[in-house]
Scaffold this active site. Structure first.
Site, PDB file in Angstrom:
ATOM      1  N   TRP A 141      -2.777  -2.791  -1.739  1.00 26.17           N
ATOM      2  CA  TRP A 141      -2.519  -4.212  -1.939  1.00 26.17           C
ATOM      3  C   TRP A 141      -3.381  -4.905  -0.886  1.00 26.17           C
ATOM      4  CZ3 TRP A 141      -0.588  -8.398   0.843  1.00 26.17           C
ATOM      5  CH2 TRP A 141      -0.199  -9.517   0.091  1.00 26.17           C
TER       6      TRP A 141
ATOM      7  N   GLU B 160      17.579 -17.317  -8.267  1.00 27.03           N
ATOM      8  CA  GLU B 160      17.133 -15.986  -8.669  1.00 27.03           C
ATOM      9  C   GLU B 160      16.576 -15.997 -10.101  1.00 27.03           C
ATOM     10  OE1 GLU B 160      16.328 -13.352  -7.420  1.00 27.03           O
ATOM     11  OE2 GLU B 160      16.617 -11.722  -8.836  1.00 27.03           O
TER      12      GLU B 160
ATOM     13  N   HIS C 150      19.204 -36.436  -6.936  1.00 25.15           N
ATOM     14  CA  HIS C 150      18.505 -36.895  -5.726  1.00 25.15           C
ATOM     15  C   HIS C 150      16.991 -36.751  -5.845  1.00 25.15           C
ATOM     16  CE1 HIS C 150      22.295 -37.469  -3.651  1.00 25.15           C
ATOM     17  NE2 HIS C 150      22.677 -36.292  -4.118  1.00 25.15           N
TER      18      HIS C 150
ATOM     19  N   CYS D   1       0.850  -1.189   0.000  1.00 24.63           N
ATOM     20  CA  CYS D   1       0.000   0.000   0.000  1.00 24.63           C
ATOM     21  C   CYS D   1       0.889   1.243   0.000  1.00 24.63           C
ATOM     22  CB  CYS D   1      -0.956   0.088   1.178  1.00 24.63           C
ATOM     23  SG  CYS D   1      -2.104  -1.274   1.276  1.00 24.63           S
TER      24      CYS D   1
ATOM     25  N   LYS E 253      12.774 -14.799 -10.947  1.00 28.63           N
ATOM     26  CA  LYS E 253      12.461 -13.725 -11.910  1.00 28.63           C
ATOM     27  C   LYS E 253      11.425 -14.231 -12.920  1.00 28.63           C
ATOM     28  CE  LYS E 253      13.477 -10.959 -10.313  1.00 28.63           C
ATOM     29  NZ  LYS E 253      14.195 -10.796  -9.107  1.00 28.63           N
TER      30      LYS E 253
ATOM     31  N   GLY F 270      -0.938  -1.672   6.259  1.00 27.56           N
ATOM     32  CA  GLY F 270      -0.588  -2.597   7.335  1.00 27.56           C
ATOM     33  C   GLY F 270      -1.777  -3.473   7.703  1.00 27.56           C
TER      34      GLY F 270
ATOM     35  N   GLU G 147       7.897 -14.772 -11.333  1.00 25.66           N
ATOM     36  CA  GLU G 147       7.153 -13.614 -10.853  1.00 25.66           C
ATOM     37  C   GLU G 147       6.634 -12.725 -11.967  1.00 25.66           C
ATOM     38  OE1 GLU G 147      10.728 -11.009  -8.985  1.00 25.66           O
ATOM     39  OE2 GLU G 147       8.871 -10.724  -7.914  1.00 25.66           O
TER      40      GLU G 147
HETATM   41  O1  M6R Z   1      12.532  -4.782  -0.165  1.00 30.03           O
HETATM   42  P1  M6R Z   1      13.144  -6.135   0.100  1.00 30.03           P
HETATM   43  O2  M6R Z   1      14.483  -6.274  -0.531  1.00 30.03           O
HETATM   44  O3  M6R Z   1      13.171  -6.464   1.554  1.00 30.03           O
HETATM   45  O4  M6R Z   1      12.173  -7.173  -0.598  1.00 30.03           O
HETATM   46  C1  M6R Z   1      12.371  -8.549  -0.436  1.00 30.03           C
HETATM   47  C2  M6R Z   1      11.539  -9.343  -1.409  1.00 30.03           C
HETATM   48  O5  M6R Z   1      10.170  -9.110  -1.188  1.00 30.03           O
HETATM   49  C3  M6R Z   1      11.877  -8.988  -2.861  1.00 30.03           C
HETATM   50  O6  M6R Z   1      13.219  -9.199  -3.144  1.00 30.03           O
HETATM   51  C4  M6R Z   1      11.027  -9.842  -3.830  1.00 30.03           C
HETATM   52  O7  M6R Z   1      11.382 -11.181  -3.733  1.00 30.03           O
HETATM   53  C5  M6R Z   1      11.183  -9.315  -5.258  1.00 30.03           C
HETATM   54  N1  M6R Z   1       9.895  -9.021  -5.820  1.00 30.03           N
HETATM   55  C6  M6R Z   1      11.838 -10.268  -6.167  1.00 30.03           C
HETATM   56  O8  M6R Z   1      12.004  -9.746  -7.441  1.00 30.03           O
END
Ligand code: M6R
Length: 615
Positions: A76, A484, A507, A2, A488, A103, A491
Site C-alpha cells: 500500500w 457506519e 441546523h 503492506c 460502508k 511502515g 468506502e
Molecule cells: O483494525 P482497526 O479496527 O483498528 O481499523 C480501524 C479502521 O481503519 C477500520 O475500521 C476502517 O474504518 C474500516 N475499513 C471500515 O470499514
C-alpha cells in the site's frame, strides 16, 4: 498496511510466498513482489504494479528459478506511486540482497543524502530502498555478517517499520525486525515463517511466536532467534492460532464481505461465549483486574473508522450501566492535544487488527500519561493488546474484506459485555438479567434480519445503483449506526454518503434535501422511549416534506412510520442498547449490493487497505 511474508525450509518457497501474500492482500494491493534464493545460491526477484494477480501472471509467463528461502510483499503505497519500480522487494549489494518493508522510515531523506554522497544511486522513490542500500553498505563494510549489519541498520532508522531481508550468501536465513509495525513468527517442522499476521502462514502451522517492539528475529529451517535492537536475546511469547486456514477462505461466497456479513450471528455468539454466568456478565480475562474499573472517574474510548462508531455505541452502554462519564476520541486526534488524563482514567482502545498505528500511538500515549489501558481486539498476538494492561478479545474470526462488518458487530458486543461487567464491578447494576437475556438472544435476531431482509435490501440497492448521494439519520445509539451506514457506502461504492444525528439536520444539513434524495432513517423503538421515537418520526416528516425518498429501518410492528416511509426495513424487537447490532445489518447489505450492482470489487476498494499501519 503492506503485507509481509518470509519462508525458510525444505520446500520450494514461491508458492508458499504467493499463497501467504494472497491471504495478506487485504493489507495493501497496489503492487506485489517476491524474491527467492535458488538452489545455486543466486537471488531472483520479480515485482509488479497492480494486484497480486499481475505478479502471478508475470511468474506464470516466466518463472523465477525456485529456491527454499524467500520473502514476499504486497504494498500500500506511501513513498512513491504504485509502480513496478517502487514495488518491493528492493535490492542492494549488486542485487545480491533483497529487503521488504512495511511502515514509514521517517529519516529516510537524511539517510538517502548520506548514501548518495557515498556514491549510491537509487532506482525508486521509496524510503525502503534507502534501508536496503544502507544494509548493503553495512554488510560489505563488516565482511559479510548479515545479522550484525541488519542490527546496525535498524538502530539507525526512525519511524515505524517491519523489515525482512535476505542475502544470497546466506541461503536458509531470513532476518526481520519490527518497531511499531506488526511481525509474527510461524513455527513449522524443519521450516519457519514470518508474516505480518498469522494469515500469512496459518495453512502450514498454527504455532506462533509474538515478537515485541524493537526486536530482531532470525529464522533458519531449524532455529528461531529473537533479540532486542542491542543484540541481547529475548524470549518471544508463544501462542496458538485459534482459527484454521478454512476460516480465511471465501468458502463459496461471492466475496469475503458477503461471507463476513453472513457470519455475524456466529461472530457475536463467539464473542459472548464463556462470558455469561447465569444472569451476570463475567469476563474471565478481567479476573483480578477490578481496580481497572473501580478507582476511575472517567473512561475514554479511542479508535478509528468503524471501530470509532462501535465506540460511540459503547459510550451509551457504559454510561448507562457503569455510571461513569465516557468520551470517544478519534485516536489520530487524541495525542495531538493535551488531553486531561491520569491514573483515574481508563482508556479503552478498539481495533480489529490490533495494529492500527493511530490507535497504537494513542494507547502508548495514554500509558505514558499514567492512564489504565484496556483494548478490545480481534487479532491474537497483535501489538495493541500487548501494549495494554488488559484485553478483551472479540472472537469474530479473521476479517479479510477491507470494509469491516462482523468485527464491528463483535466490537459492539464486547463493549456491551464490558459495560455490564463494569456495572457489576462498580456496583451500579444490581440486576442484569434482562440485559443478559437480550445479549444472549442477539445472534438469533441478527440471523433473522439477514434471512428476512437480505433480498429486499439487495433489490432496493439494485434500483438505486445510479444514486449519487445517500444520507443516513439516527438518534441515540442509532446515530453511530447512521455514521457506519454512510462509511460502508462510501468506502465500497464510492457514492457520497453522510451520517447525521437526526436532530442536527435542522441546523444545516437539511439544505441538502431535494426531491428524490434517498435518506435512511434509523427509528428507535417506541417501547424504549416514546419521546425519542416521536422526535425521529418528526424528523422523517421534515425531510419527507422536502421531497426526500425515505427508507426507514424500524422494529417489527412500528406502524407510526408507515405513512411517511417509501420503504420499510424491519428488525426484530430488542432492548435499546442492542438495536444497533440489528439495524446495522441491512445497511451493510445495502452498501455491498449497491457496490456489486456498480460492478465494483467489494473486498478491495480503491485507495484503501485493511490495516492502517501508518499515521
Ligand atoms: O483494525 P482497526 O479496527 O483498528 O481499523 C480501524 C479502521 O481503519 C477500520 O475500521 C476502517 O474504518 C474500516 N475499513 C471500515 O470499514
Amino acid at each position: 498496511m503492506c503485507g509481509i511474508v518470509g519462508y525458510v525450509g525444505p520446500r520450494p518457497s514461491q508458492d508458499i510466498l504467493l499463497a501467504g501474500l494472497a491471504r495478506l492482500e487485504y493489507r495493501g494491493y497496489d503492487s506485489a513482489g517476491v524474491a527467492v534464493i535458488d538452489e545455486d545460491g543466486s537471488l531472483g526477484m520479480r515485482k509488479k504494479a497492480g494486484k497480486l494477480s499481475a505478479l502471478r501472471d508475470s511468474l506464470a509467463d516466466a518463472a523465477l528459478p525456485d529456491g527454499s528461502t524467500g520473502i514476499g510483499h504486497t504494498r500500500w503505497a506511501t513513498h512513491g506511486g504504485p509502480t513496478d519500480v517502487n514495488a518491493h522487494p528492493h535490492l542492494a549489494d549488486e542485487d545480491r540482497l533483497a529487503l521488504i518493508h512495511n511502515g514509514i522510515i521517517e529519516n529516510f531523506a537524511t539517510l538517502r543524502d548520506e548514501l548518495a554522497a557515498d556514491g549510491v544511486s537509487f532506482r525508486s522513490e521509496t524510503d525502503t530502498e534507502v534501508a536496503a542500500a544502507l544494509l548493503g553498505r553495512e554488510y560489505r563494510g563488516n565482511g559479510g555478517d548479515l545479522q550484525l549489519a541488519f542490527r546496525n541498520v535498524v538502530n539507525r532508522l526512525e519511524g515505524a517499520f517491519t523489515l525482512l531481508a535476505m542475502h544470497q550468501d546466506h541461503p536458509g536465513l531470513v532476518v526481520g525486525a519490527r518497531r511499531n509495525s506488526p511481525l509474527v513468527i510461524g513455527l513449522g517442522e524443519g521450516e519457519n515463517f514470518l508474516g505480518s499476521d498469522v494469515a500469512a502462514f496459518v495453512e502450514h502451522t498454527r504455532k506462533a511466536l509474538a515478537i515485541g517492539q524493537d526486536q530482531i528475529v532470525s529464522i533458519t529451517p531449524d532455529a528461531v532467534t529473537v533479540t532486542d535492537f542491542a543484540g541481547t536475546p529475548v524470549e518471544a511469547e508463544p501462542f496458538d492460532v485459534s482459527w484454521d486456514a478454512a476460516a480465511a477462505e471465501k468458502g463459496g461466497w461471492s466475496s469475503f464481505m458477503a461471507k463476513e456479513v453472513a457470519e455475524q450471528p456466529e461472530a457475536v455468539a463467539n464473542t459472548i461465549r464463556g462470558r455469561i454466568q447465569g444472569d451476570r456478565v463475567v469476563i474471565p480475562e478481567l479476573d483480578g483486574l477490578d481496580d481497572l474499573f473501580t478507582g476511575i472517574n472517567r473512561v475514554i474510548i479511542t479508535a478509528c473508522g468503524t471501530a470509532s462508531y462501535a465506540a460511540l455505541v459503547g459510550k451509551y452502554a457504559i454510561e448507562q450501566w457503569a455510571r461513569v462519564p465516557v468520551d470517544v476520541e478519534l485516536a489520530h486526534e487524541f495525542r495531538y492535544r493535551d488531553p486531561v488524563i491520569g491514573d483515574d482514567t481508563l482508556v479503552v482502545s478498539i481495533s480489529q487488527s490490533g495494529e492500527t498505528m493511530d490507535t497504537l500511538m494513542a494507547v502508548k500515549y495514554a500509558r505514558e500519561r499514567g492512564a489504565r489501558t484496556l483494548s478490545i481486539c480481534n487479532t491474537q498476538g497483535a501489538t495493541i493488546p500487548r501494549e495494554s494492561d488488559a484485553v478483551v478479545y472479540t472472537h469474530a474470526g479473521p476479517e479479510v474484506a477491507v470494509a469491516s462488518t462482523k468485527a464491528f458487530s463483535a466490537q459492539i458486543t464486547a463493549l456491551l459485555l464490558l459495560g455490564l461487567h463494569m456495572g457489576r464491578v462498580r456496583g451500579s447494576i444490581t440486576d442484569a438479567s434482562v440485559d443478559v437475556a437480550e445479549l444472549a438472544a442477539l445472534p438469533e435476531k441478527i440471523a433473522k434480519v439477514l434471512e428476512t431482509e437480505n433480498d429486499h435490501v439487495s433489490q432496493l440497492a439494485g434500483w438505486m445503483a445510479d444514486t449519487r448521494s445517500v444520507l443516513f439519520l439516527g438518534r441515540h445509539v442509532g446515530y453511530p449506526i447512521a455514521l457506519e451506514g454512510a462509511l460502508k457506502l462510501k468506502e465500497i461504492s464510492y457514492i457520497h454518503a453522510e451520517g447525521f444525528a437526526a436532530g442536527e439536520l435542522k441546523h444545516g444539513p437539511i439544505a441538502l434535501i431535494e426531491p428524490g434524495q434517498p435518506v435512511f432513517v434509523l427509528v428507535p423503538s417506541p417501547r424504549h422511549s416514546a419521546l425519542v421515537h416521536s422526535k425521529v418520526v418528526s424528523n422523517i416528516q421534515e425531510i419527507r416534506a422536502r421531497g426526500a425518498r425515505v427508507i426507514v429501518v424500524a422494529e417489527e410492528g412500528d406502524a407510526a412510520v408507515l405513512p411517511f416511509a417509501d420503504e420499510v426495513i424491519r428488525i426484530p424487537l430488542a432492548g435499546p442498547m442492542f438495536e444497533p447490532l440489528l439495524a446495522v445489518v441491512p445497511l451493510q447489505v445495502f452498501a455491498m449490493a449497491l457496490a456489486t450492482a456498480k460492478g465494483l470489487d467489494v473486498d478491495q476498494p480503491r485507495n484503501l487497505a485493511k490495516s492502517v499501519t501508518v499515521e
